[in-house]
Design a protein around this motif. Structure first.
Motif, PDB file in Angstrom:
ATOM      1  N   PRO A 209      32.030   9.345 -16.588  1.00  0.00           N
ATOM      2  CA  PRO A 209      32.434  10.066 -17.809  1.00  0.00           C
ATOM      3  C   PRO A 209      31.289  10.940 -18.341  1.00  0.00           C
ATOM      4  N   HIS A 210      31.650  11.998 -19.043  1.00  0.00           N
ATOM      5  CA  HIS A 210      30.642  12.898 -19.595  1.00  0.00           C
ATOM      6  C   HIS A 210      29.758  12.191 -20.617  1.00  0.00           C
ATOM      7  N   SER A 211      30.292  11.187 -21.268  1.00  0.00           N
ATOM      8  CA  SER A 211      29.552  10.518 -22.330  1.00  0.00           C
ATOM      9  C   SER A 211      28.584   9.444 -21.819  1.00  0.00           C
ATOM     10  N   THR A 212      28.524   9.242 -20.513  1.00  0.00           N
ATOM     11  CA  THR A 212      27.649   8.203 -19.963  1.00  0.00           C
ATOM     12  C   THR A 212      26.188   8.526 -20.268  1.00  0.00           C
ATOM     13  N   ASP A 213      25.453   7.533 -20.712  1.00  0.00           N
ATOM     14  CA  ASP A 213      24.042   7.692 -21.040  1.00  0.00           C
ATOM     15  C   ASP A 213      23.217   7.708 -19.746  1.00  0.00           C
ATOM     16  N   MET A 214      22.945   8.897 -19.268  1.00  0.00           N
ATOM     17  CA  MET A 214      22.127   9.046 -18.061  1.00  0.00           C
ATOM     18  C   MET A 214      21.361  10.344 -18.158  1.00  0.00           C
ATOM     19  N   GLU A 215      20.214  10.393 -17.491  1.00  0.00           N
ATOM     20  CA  GLU A 215      19.333  11.549 -17.529  1.00  0.00           C
ATOM     21  C   GLU A 215      18.794  11.836 -16.133  1.00  0.00           C
ATOM     22  N   GLU A 216      18.412  13.082 -15.943  1.00  0.00           N
ATOM     23  CA  GLU A 216      17.743  13.420 -14.678  1.00  0.00           C
ATOM     24  C   GLU A 216      16.415  12.666 -14.586  1.00  0.00           C
ATOM     25  N   GLY A 217      16.163  12.077 -13.428  1.00  0.00           N
ATOM     26  CA  GLY A 217      14.952  11.283 -13.243  1.00  0.00           C
ATOM     27  C   GLY A 217      15.172   9.796 -13.415  1.00  0.00           C
ATOM     28  N   ASP A 218      16.397   9.394 -13.868  1.00  0.00           N
ATOM     29  CA  ASP A 218      16.686   7.964 -14.003  1.00  0.00           C
ATOM     30  C   ASP A 218      16.695   7.302 -12.625  1.00  0.00           C
ATOM     31  N   LEU A 219      16.097   6.127 -12.551  1.00  0.00           N
ATOM     32  CA  LEU A 219      16.061   5.361 -11.302  1.00  0.00           C
ATOM     33  C   LEU A 219      17.300   4.485 -11.207  1.00  0.00           C
ATOM     34  N   LEU A 220      17.973   4.566 -10.065  1.00  0.00           N
ATOM     35  CA  LEU A 220      19.129   3.720  -9.799  1.00  0.00           C
ATOM     36  C   LEU A 220      18.711   2.586  -8.880  1.00  0.00           C
ATOM     37  N   ILE A 221      19.062   1.366  -9.261  1.00  0.00           N
ATOM     38  CA  ILE A 221      18.746   0.195  -8.451  1.00  0.00           C
ATOM     39  C   ILE A 221      20.034  -0.559  -8.164  1.00  0.00           C
ATOM     40  N   SER A 222      19.990  -1.391  -7.137  1.00  0.00           N
ATOM     41  CA  SER A 222      21.179  -2.172  -6.769  1.00  0.00           C
ATOM     42  C   SER A 222      21.477  -3.190  -7.864  1.00  0.00           C
ATOM     43  N   ILE A 238      18.327  10.088  -9.995  1.00  0.00           N
ATOM     44  CA  ILE A 238      19.267  11.144 -10.378  1.00  0.00           C
ATOM     45  C   ILE A 238      18.540  12.480 -10.366  1.00  0.00           C
ATOM     46  N   SER A 239      19.023  13.401  -9.549  1.00  0.00           N
ATOM     47  CA  SER A 239      18.351  14.693  -9.398  1.00  0.00           C
ATOM     48  C   SER A 239      19.005  15.807 -10.204  1.00  0.00           C
ATOM     49  N   SER A 240      20.316  15.709 -10.444  1.00  0.00           N
ATOM     50  CA  SER A 240      20.983  16.754 -11.243  1.00  0.00           C
ATOM     51  C   SER A 240      22.250  16.192 -11.879  1.00  0.00           C
ATOM     52  N   ILE A 241      22.552  16.708 -13.074  1.00  0.00           N
ATOM     53  CA  ILE A 241      23.763  16.304 -13.811  1.00  0.00           C
ATOM     54  C   ILE A 241      24.456  17.571 -14.288  1.00  0.00           C
ATOM     55  N   LEU A 242      25.729  17.740 -13.935  1.00  0.00           N
ATOM     56  CA  LEU A 242      26.519  18.894 -14.384  1.00  0.00           C
ATOM     57  C   LEU A 242      27.701  18.363 -15.198  1.00  0.00           C
ATOM     58  N   ARG A 243      27.646  18.624 -16.513  1.00  0.00           N
ATOM     59  CA  ARG A 243      28.719  18.195 -17.418  1.00  0.00           C
ATOM     60  C   ARG A 243      29.597  19.402 -17.742  1.00  0.00           C
ATOM     61  N   SER A 246      35.577  21.249 -18.381  1.00  0.00           N
ATOM     62  CA  SER A 246      36.853  21.558 -17.731  1.00  0.00           C
ATOM     63  C   SER A 246      37.180  20.553 -16.623  1.00  0.00           C
ATOM     64  N   GLN A 247      36.167  19.771 -16.242  1.00  0.00           N
ATOM     65  CA  GLN A 247      36.354  18.750 -15.220  1.00  0.00           C
ATOM     66  C   GLN A 247      36.449  17.374 -15.890  1.00  0.00           C
ATOM     67  N   PRO A 248      37.240  16.470 -15.301  1.00  0.00           N
ATOM     68  CA  PRO A 248      37.408  15.161 -15.951  1.00  0.00           C
ATOM     69  C   PRO A 248      36.146  14.300 -15.903  1.00  0.00           C
ATOM     70  N   PHE A 249      35.302  14.521 -14.925  1.00  0.00           N
ATOM     71  CA  PHE A 249      34.097  13.701 -14.779  1.00  0.00           C
ATOM     72  C   PHE A 249      32.872  14.594 -14.550  1.00  0.00           C
ATOM     73  N   ALA A 250      31.721  14.056 -14.868  1.00  0.00           N
ATOM     74  CA  ALA A 250      30.461  14.766 -14.622  1.00  0.00           C
ATOM     75  C   ALA A 250      30.129  14.735 -13.132  1.00  0.00           C
ATOM     76  N   GLN A 251      29.483  15.802 -12.705  1.00  0.00           N
ATOM     77  CA  GLN A 251      29.050  15.879 -11.317  1.00  0.00           C
ATOM     78  C   GLN A 251      27.560  15.506 -11.265  1.00  0.00           C
ATOM     79  N   VAL A 252      27.278  14.376 -10.622  1.00  0.00           N
ATOM     80  CA  VAL A 252      25.922  13.831 -10.612  1.00  0.00           C
ATOM     81  C   VAL A 252      25.444  13.706  -9.170  1.00  0.00           C
ATOM     82  N   LYS A 253      24.256  14.229  -8.910  1.00  0.00           N
ATOM     83  CA  LYS A 253      23.645  14.138  -7.593  1.00  0.00           C
ATOM     84  C   LYS A 253      22.451  13.183  -7.657  1.00  0.00           C
ATOM     85  N   VAL A 254      22.252  12.460  -6.564  1.00  0.00           N
ATOM     86  CA  VAL A 254      21.188  11.460  -6.493  1.00  0.00           C
ATOM     87  C   VAL A 254      20.356  11.705  -5.244  1.00  0.00           C
TER      88      VAL A 254
END
Length: 295
Positions: A209-222, A238-243, A246-254
């Motif tokens: 969701p667009h409202s998810t609390d995430m930022e570029e540079g956040d570390l993802l762990i299992s 997280i390398s890029s976030i596109l909110r 017009s899209q139902p969800f954010a486009q997030v690259k890792v």
């Protein structure tokens, strides 16, 4: 018949004369001091003739030494070239061994929990199917490898074991389009699903969701959900976030933490439960052996 040349003194007479002359010369040489000076001048006068007489022999010796030295230098040069070639070959192997040693040290220093059982494996083959990201490692059933086992490198999670043979196993990489892994953001523990997109340098987060609390540079762990991957190991950043509203969800690259395109040595992990059971079994065996020794 008259002789053309008159005969000289007899040989005995000549010998007696020479001996007498020699005795007189020796007597004079020992008694008269000025003779030594005369002898020195005479030696100086005769020395050029001695040098001239010695020149052919010296020239021959010099030529022989030159030819011998050249031959020796050529042989020594060939020997040094062969030794240098062998040393260069050894140096190349030593450089490879040094790099492998550094990789193994990095792998052993990976942030593996102390209670985890671990084993080093080596890459054997890479799947040549461009639409499937799979590799083969040199550990199998005889090493207690099991399907679903977590596989890491020195930087983070690589994937999971999907097929186990007797002496080797097949690993599905995080970047495969069929792979997904539960994750959480290390900063705030928000849970997400990381998916492969067929690119070893990029992963994606689906249905965020667009409202998810995430930022570029956040570390993802299992996250450990699903009981497949061990909890707490790096997946990526997280390398890029596109909110786009017009899209139902954010486009997030890792960006994957593991070097999926440069794999060589890998680390196999066993779950905490299995490690604990093995530790308990080893402790019981040690206790039993201690009791037998006491008896």
């Amino acid at each position: 018949m008259n002789e053309v040349f008159a005969r000289g003194p007899s040989l005995l007479t000549r010998l007696a004369f020479v001996l007498s002359l020699s005795v007189v010369a020796m007597f004079i040489d020992t008694k008269v001091e000025s003779v030594s000076t005369f002898r020195a001048y005479l030696t100086s006068l005769v020395s050029p003739l001695q040098y001239i007489a010695d020149m052919p022999g010296a020239a021959l010796s010099w030529s022989a030494s030159r030819f011998t030295s050249r031959k020796h230098l050529l042989e020594e040069n060939e020997l040094l070239i062969s030794q240098m070639t062998m040393m260069n070959e050894q140096l190349q192997r030593f450089q490879v061994i040094q790099q492998e040693n550094q990789n193994l040290r990095s792998l052993l220093d990976a942030p593996v929990r102390p209670q985890m059982q671990k084993m080093i494996a080596e890459l054997m083959a890479v799947d040549n199917n461009p639409y499937s990201h799979q590799i083969v490692i040199n550990k199998g059933a005889i090493d207690n490898v099991f399907p679903g086992q977590s596989v890491l490198d020195e930087s983070g999670i690589v994937g999971q074991v999907i097929e186990v043979g007797t002496t080797n196993s097949r690993v599905l990489l995080l970047s495969d389009v069929t792979h997904a892994i539960p994750a959480r953001i290390n900063r705030n523990n928000v849970t997400l699903i990381v998916n492969g997109i067929g690119d070893v340098n990029e992963l994606s987060l689906e249905h965020v969701p667009h409202s998810t609390d995430m930022e570029e540079g956040d570390l993802l762990i299992s996250s450990g959900l699903g009981n497949v991957f061990v909890e707490g190991y790096p997946i990526g950043v997280i390398s890029s976030i596109l909110r786009d509203e017009s899209q139902p969800f954010a486009q997030v690259k890792v960006r994957p933490a593991a070097k999926l395109d440069r794999l060589k040595y890998l680390l196999l992990l066993w779950p905490v439960e299995e490690s604990s059971e093995q530790t308990l079994s080893m402790t019981q065996d040690e206790t039993a052996s201690g009791e037998q020794d006491a008896e």
